[in-house]
Design an enzyme around this catalytic site. Structure first.
Site, PDB file in Angstrom:
ATOM      1  N   ASP A  35      10.903 149.317  48.743  1.00 55.88           N
ATOM      2  CA  ASP A  35      10.194 148.111  48.626  1.00 55.88           C
ATOM      3  C   ASP A  35       9.967 147.741  47.229  1.00 55.88           C
ATOM      4  OD1 ASP A  35       8.203 146.243  49.367  1.00 55.88           O
ATOM      5  OD2 ASP A  35       6.538 147.615  49.450  1.00 55.88           O
ATOM      6  N   HIS A  52      16.682 141.609  45.708  1.00 57.59           N
ATOM      7  CA  HIS A  52      17.534 142.083  46.660  1.00 57.59           C
ATOM      8  C   HIS A  52      18.719 142.597  46.360  1.00 57.59           C
ATOM      9  CE1 HIS A  52      14.212 141.339  49.388  1.00 57.59           C
ATOM     10  NE2 HIS A  52      14.545 140.074  49.399  1.00 57.59           N
ATOM     11  N   LEU A 146      27.395 163.230  54.622  1.00 61.80           N
ATOM     12  CA  LEU A 146      26.238 162.531  55.032  1.00 61.80           C
ATOM     13  C   LEU A 146      26.270 161.601  56.087  1.00 61.80           C
ATOM     14  CD1 LEU A 146      23.255 161.792  53.604  1.00 61.80           C
ATOM     15  CD2 LEU A 146      24.655 159.964  52.446  1.00 61.80           C
TER      16      LEU A 146
HETATM   17  C1  FPP Z   1      11.546 144.953  50.440  1.00 62.22           C
HETATM   18  O1  FPP Z   1      11.317 144.467  49.306  1.00 62.22           O
HETATM   19  C2  FPP Z   1      12.969 145.148  50.455  1.00 62.22           C
HETATM   20  C3  FPP Z   1      13.543 144.479  51.464  1.00 62.22           C
HETATM   21  C4  FPP Z   1      13.008 143.735  52.731  1.00 62.22           C
HETATM   22  C5  FPP Z   1      14.850 144.530  51.958  1.00 62.22           C
HETATM   23  C6  FPP Z   1      16.036 145.765  51.037  1.00 62.22           C
HETATM   24  C7  FPP Z   1      16.779 145.332  50.878  1.00 62.22           C
HETATM   25  C8  FPP Z   1      18.186 145.714  49.789  1.00 62.22           C
HETATM   26  C9  FPP Z   1      17.673 146.668  49.070  1.00 62.22           C
HETATM   27  C10 FPP Z   1      19.177 144.945  49.730  1.00 62.22           C
HETATM   28  C11 FPP Z   1      20.168 145.155  51.017  1.00 62.22           C
HETATM   29  C12 FPP Z   1      20.256 146.295  51.623  1.00 62.22           C
HETATM   30  C13 FPP Z   1      21.601 147.105  51.546  1.00 62.22           C
HETATM   31  C14 FPP Z   1      21.460 148.267  52.555  1.00 62.22           C
HETATM   32  C15 FPP Z   1      22.797 146.715  51.439  1.00 62.22           C
HETATM   33  P1  FPP Z   1      10.247 143.063  49.300  1.00 62.22           P
HETATM   34  O2  FPP Z   1      11.077 142.162  49.384  1.00 62.22           O
HETATM   35  O3  FPP Z   1       9.307 143.329  50.543  1.00 62.22           O
HETATM   36  O4  FPP Z   1       9.482 143.295  48.106  1.00 62.22           O
HETATM   37  P2  FPP Z   1       8.018 142.747  47.561  1.00 62.22           P
HETATM   38  O5  FPP Z   1       6.987 143.692  48.460  1.00 62.22           O
HETATM   39  O6  FPP Z   1       7.819 143.332  46.240  1.00 62.22           O
HETATM   40  O7  FPP Z   1       7.863 141.333  47.917  1.00 62.22           O
END
Ligand code: FPP
Length: 555
Positions: A35, A52, A146
């Site tokens: 997050d 991201h 893993l």
């Molecule tokens: C939450 O941050 C994160 C996500 C919804 C996506 C996670 C994705 C990645 C790390 C990249 C792609 C993943 C892989 C496995 C290749 P948020 O956008 O909710 O952050 P915020 O709470 O600060 O708005």
């Protein structure tokens, strides 16, 4: 046995951490709620998708390190069912990042013997992403290292409903349904449940992630935003996990010694189990009430008790306060040498008891105590980092609680009448200042004083404490201490108010760092003894040295 030290630069922070990980007690399954990507981007004035994109580096490091450490399963929460509600452009970018990641990392997955798997409603994803993910699953299916699950279009409640649906379709016999047979219908069938759930960016929620499986997972939350999550964070999470006692609903040997930690909101409170607790919690103005109850008791103790009885009471208060401080540090994962620290704190208090107390005897008791604790920490722990932790954790309460409160005995020993007057003065200033800070802060407090340490404390409350403390010192002079020159009364009042607020804040630092709300459970509804004596921690020595220097040092 794998040599973990090869995973980090020699002498780096990571090296220091990874060397302390116990290979025999690794979490079998680590689940991560990634997050904070959006916030990371916002802090840099970048579009959300940049967060991201940067998060991919953290994904890569985490997957690779879990594989090398020998963790059995890693599950990353990459896209929830609720995430479909995000702007179309963000969803499209996330899907293409996913495809890109899988395409680029396939060789690394194969090279590290990692089995790739998707949990969630894969069919919701665009066809191109399904193809790419399907290929990676197929090609890594024979790997034995893993198990890397990526949760996509995933929802914990949906997973449970899916399991129920499967059972209903099978016309399963309700009488033969067990926890184990139900778990076989979940997406993670055949895998161990997560032992450790990591969440970045500081939120204390499970966000519909692996609801069934995390029933007994240890939760580790870091303020770090996901794109900044590095191996050192992973090592720290594993180390903290290894320090925790997992009870699975049962009791442990030290159950009576350890605070019962009940998480609520961002902080943690320590349950008292006392029948009076509920009643006391309902009472308004708890600080006023505590003052009203403790005030007469302290007054009686000071007025009627001989010096030895007062010293004994202070020693008991110190013992309890130091013990509570150890409880707080232990909740943070520290392992202080409690009994030795307690002995040291009480020796310091005993040194103050001598009415002839000298800097020499005090210095000697503290120095000897420090030396003994240092030697004991080195003998009791194997790893230098653990030795250092033990020394810090043992000595800190001795100094911050034991040494400071021992000055109460010093104050009393200044003289029979004068000592009593000084302690009355101290209590009056600190208690009234504390009440003023609380009432004024609650009523009109706007400007936060130390939001990271104690979010409720405001500058308005601190100013009220300062003013009321001066007023209280003046009142003491009029009421029972006419020998105190007005100038000194005002200065003492002006010093005691801020010193009281500082003590309160320092105790909050302990509690905040450990994520506990109260220091203990001695006073129903009010927390621990340390919670009620924290304002005295620095105010007492301040008054003692002021008195010795300007008022009664020569007498
Ligand atoms: C939450 O941050 C994160 C996500 C919804 C996506 C996670 C994705 C990645 C790390 C990249 C792609 C993943 C892989 C496995 C290749 P948020 O956008 O909710 O952050 P915020 O709470 O600060 O708005």
């Amino acid at each position: 046995m794998t040599d973990f030290s090869q995973f980090a630069e020699p002498h780096s922070e990571e090296d220091r951490l990874v060397r302390r990980i116990d290979q025999d007690r690794l979490p079998r399954h680590i689940a991560v709620i990634m997050d904070g990507n959006g916030r990371w981007a916002r802090e840099r004035r970048l579009p959300r998708v940049a967060g991201h994109r940067s998060g991919i580096r953290a994904v890569r490091e985490t997957v690779e390190m879990c594989a090398r450490l020998g963790v059995e399963v890693l599950t990353l929460y990459a896209f929830s069912q609720e995430n479909w509600k995000r702007p179309r452009a963000e969803v499209t970018t996330l899907m293409s990042l996913l495809r890109e990641y899988v395409r680029k990392e396939l060789d690394t997955l194969l090279g590290n013997n990692i089995r790739f798997n998707v949990i969630g409603h894969l069919e919701d994803l665009p066809a191109s992403a399904q193809r790419e993910l399907g290929r990676a699953m197929e090609q890594t299916a024979g790997n034995t290292g893993l198990q890397f699950n990526i949760a996509l279009s995933y929802g914990g409640r949906t997973e449970i409903v899916d399991a129920c649906r499967a059972l209903l379709l099978e016309r399963a016999d309700p009488d033969s349904l067990t926890i184990e047979s139900f778990a076989e219908k979940l997406y993670t069938s055949g895998q161990p449940d997560p032992d450790l759930l990591i969440r970045t960016s500081g939120e204390l929620r499970v966000s519909n992630f692996l609801l069934w499986q995390i029933a007994y997972a240890e939760i580790w939350v870091t303020e770090t935003l996901w794109p900044d999550f590095r191996r050192a964070h992973l090592f720290q999470a594993i180390l903290d996990y290894q320090r925790r006692e997992r009870r699975y609903g049962g009791l442990n040997r030290s159950e009576t010694e350890h605070p019962v930690v009940v998480r609520h909101s961002r902080r943690v409170s320590i349950s008292t189990g006392s029948p009076l607790r509920g009643l006391a919690r309902c009472l308004p103005m708890k600080r006023v009430l505590t003052a009203l109850i403790l005030g007469p008791l302290v007054w009686a103790l000071l007025r009627f008790a001989p010096a030895w009885a007062f010293s004994l009471t202070v020693a008991l208060v110190i013992a309890r306060g130091v013990w509570e401080a150890y409880g707080i540090l232990a909740a943070r994962g520290a392992r202080p040498l409690r009994w030795l620290g307690l002995a040291c704190a009480l020796t310091v208090a005993a040194t103050f008891d001598a009415s002839t107390s000298s800097d020499f005897s005090l210095g000697m008791s503290l120095t000897l105590g420090t030396i003994v604790i240092a030697i004991a920490a080195m003998s009791a722990r194997d790893d230098p980092a653990d030795m250092l932790d033990a020394m810090q954790a043992t000595l800190l309460p001795v100094w911050v609680v034991g040494l400071t409160l021992a000055h109460l005995i010093g104050l009393r020993s200044i003289g029979d009448e004068v000592g009593r007057d000084l302690i009355f003065l101290l209590f009056l200033c600190v208690m009234l200042a504390d009440i003023a800070a609380y009432c004024v802060g609650s009523a009109v407090g706007r400007r936060k004083m130390a939001p990271r340490v104690s979010p409720k404390k405001s500058w308005e409350g601190a100013i009220a404490a300062f003013v009321i403390s001066i007023g209280a010192a003046w009142l003491a002079r009029v009421w029972f201490y006419p020998e105190l020159p007005l100038k000194h009364a005002l200065i003492v009042g002006a010093l005691l108010g801020p010193a009281g607020v500082l003590g309160d804040l320092v105790e909050s630092v302990f509690k905040r760092a450990a994520g506990v709300k109260d220091s203990g459970r001695l006073l129903p509804g009010h927390g621990g003894l340390l919670d009620r004596t924290d304002s005295l921690l620095f105010a007492t020595p301040v008054l003692y040295y002021y008195s010795m220097t300007f008022l009664h040092g020569a007498s």
